[in-house]
Design an enzyme around this catalytic site. Sequence first.
Site, PDB file in Angstrom:
ATOM      1  CE1 TYR A  49      -4.102  -1.975   0.320  1.00 49.11           C
ATOM      2  CE2 TYR A  49      -2.677  -3.361   1.674  1.00 49.11           C
ATOM      3  CZ  TYR A  49      -3.845  -3.178   0.964  1.00 49.11           C
ATOM      4  OH  TYR A  49      -4.757  -4.196   0.878  1.00 49.11           O
ATOM      5  CG  HIS A  50       4.696   1.529   0.090  1.00 46.65           C
ATOM      6  ND1 HIS A  50       4.680   0.460   0.951  1.00 46.65           N
ATOM      7  CD2 HIS A  50       5.786   1.346  -0.685  1.00 46.65           C
ATOM      8  CE1 HIS A  50       5.717  -0.311   0.715  1.00 46.65           C
ATOM      9  NE2 HIS A  50       6.403   0.195  -0.280  1.00 46.65           N
ATOM     10  CB  ALA A  51       4.040   4.501  -5.038  1.00 45.71           C
TER      11      ALA A  51
END
Length: 133
Positions: A49-51
């Site tokens: 749940y991230h970039a």
Amino acid sequence: MSLAEWVNFPSLGDERGSLVALEANQTVPFEIKRVYYIFATQQDVARGYHAHKNLKQVAICITGKCRMIIDDGKVREEVWLDSPTKGLLINDLVWREMHDFSKDCVLLVLASEHYDEEDYIRNYDEFIKIVGA
Ligand code: TYD
């Protein structure tokens, strides 16, 4: 066009078993500054749940499997990491989520940069703004 870029590692097997070599700037298309692995993931836990703004990674399930979602703001794609000879290349500015970890899953990640919390984009709306999608 598919978002998923795979790196296929030759299996240097002989009658004793198998061996895979991961070499910076060769089988892995960047200088490796960091290696980490995720294991003993509890059932029904999803991670990621991230970039990242500036980080290339190659993710390999060296044992077991997990399902990964990659999303560049335009295309959202789902792939299975399920082979020790198959690495998923994840470029800058790709949102990732990992789901459905098998009990025995060991997810090895090779990274082009040292850990830097400032490099994370952990909010999906902010990610979409940054990629301008
Ligand atoms: P995080 O990247 O949020 O995990 P995931 O994306 O797999 O869900 O990292 C979890 C925690 O570990 C967080 O507190 C940051 C820390 N961490 C490091 O200290 N060094 C690292 O190289 C990584 C990947 C995480």
